[in-house]
Design a protein around this motif. Structure first.
Motif: not given
Ligand code: MN
Ligand code: G
Ligand code: G
Ligand code: NA
Length: 254
Positions: A35, A94, A126, A156, A177, A213
């Motif tokens: 990421e 992101n 994301e 996310d 996620k 995460e």
């Molecule tokens: Mn993220």
């Protein structure tokens, strides 16, 4: 306003840098993706976290420039890694609400892919469910157009927004996620464990790759593995690291 000026200079003066945090297979520890996480390396104030400057960037509109720079840099870096013949890994980027809601986002992504010669299937965007809930119809169209190019989409911070299972019906996202609030006490709290199990099953039923995460301990990892989590992102394995890190040691050669 002063911060806004400083941020403007940061973009122009190349003070923004990308760190990359690996997402690893929960069973093998092998890196499947990284990421991209932006940091502002200020010459006087040191490293400023995105949590501190992204909100300002969003208010001032500078976020569009930042998101575009992040996307371009992440793709460029991925291609560099491919050229070193590392095992291909995805890069996850992101995106802010503003950027996601812009109708020309898919075109911008297509331009960056073409310019950098990036493999679309190695890019993941994301988005958060909070973004999706603002306009589910537009969001669904954006996701469809992005995925049509072969680019992957991840949801996310799952479970922290005003979640609605309704939108998932229209969202053929690739990755789910699970936010770290659920991971935090998965080894000690029965409710967290139940929620975790349900989210993982939900993701799998919808054919999504499910990532947890913020995994920091071996106990959390064991609980997640036990519930068939696919991938893990967290300090237990890797912290976010700059591009200058010795990635060669981490990536496998085919
Ligand atoms: Mn993220
Ligand atoms: O890396 P860190 O934990 O400090 O990130 C804090 C927040 O900033 C996270 O919610 C993350 O999603 C967000 N963020 C990190 N990098 C980017 C980026 O490049 N663009 C956008 N829009 N948000 C980012
Ligand atoms: O909102 P988003 O998922 O994009 O935010 C990612 C952020 O989570 C990154 O800024 C990263 O620094 C942070 N992060 C990643 N792994 C861990 C972890 O194991 N523990 C904690 N506390 N934060 C983490
Ligand atoms: Na998150």
């Amino acid at each position: 306003l002063q911060l806004e000026n400083m941020l403007h200079n940061a973009i122009a003066g190349e003070q923004l840098v990308l760190y990359y945090q690996p997402q690893v297979n929960a069973d093998t520890g092998q890196i499947n993706a990284v990421e991209a996480l932006v940091r502002w390396e200020h010459p006087e104030y040191g490293i400023i976290s995105p949590g501190d400057f992204i909100p300002i960037a969003e208010e001032s509109g500078l976020i569009t420039e930042i998101d575009e720079w992040v996307l371009r840099t992440a793709c460029w870096q991925n291609v560099q890694w491919q050229r070193k013949r590392y095992e291909p890994v995805k890069v996850s980027v992101n995106i802010s609400t503003q950027q996601f809601m812009q109708k020309n986002l898919p075109n911008k992504i297509a331009d960056v892919l073409a310019d950098t010669q990036m493999d679309p299937t190695l890019l993941e965007i994301e988005i958060t469910e909070t973004m999706v809930m603002q306009d589910t119809d537009l969001s669904a169209r954006q996701v469809e157009r992005i995925r049509h190019m072969g680019v992957k989409v991840a949801i996310d911070d799952f479970g922290t927004g005003y979640s609605s299972f309704q939108y998932l019906k229209h969202f053929p996202a690739d990755t789910l996620k699970i936010d770290r609030v659920f991971v935090k006490d998965v080894d000690t709290n029965d409710n967290s464990r139940s929620i975790m199990k349900s989210i993982i099953n939900l993701g799998h039923e919808l054919n999504m790759r499910v990532i947890a995460e913020g995994v920091e301990t071996q106990q959390q990892l064991l609980q997640l593995r036990h519930r068939s989590i696919d991938d893990i992102q967290g300090f237990l394995f890797h912290k976010p690291m700059p591009a200058a890190h010795n990635w060669e040691k981490l990536f496998r050669k085919p």
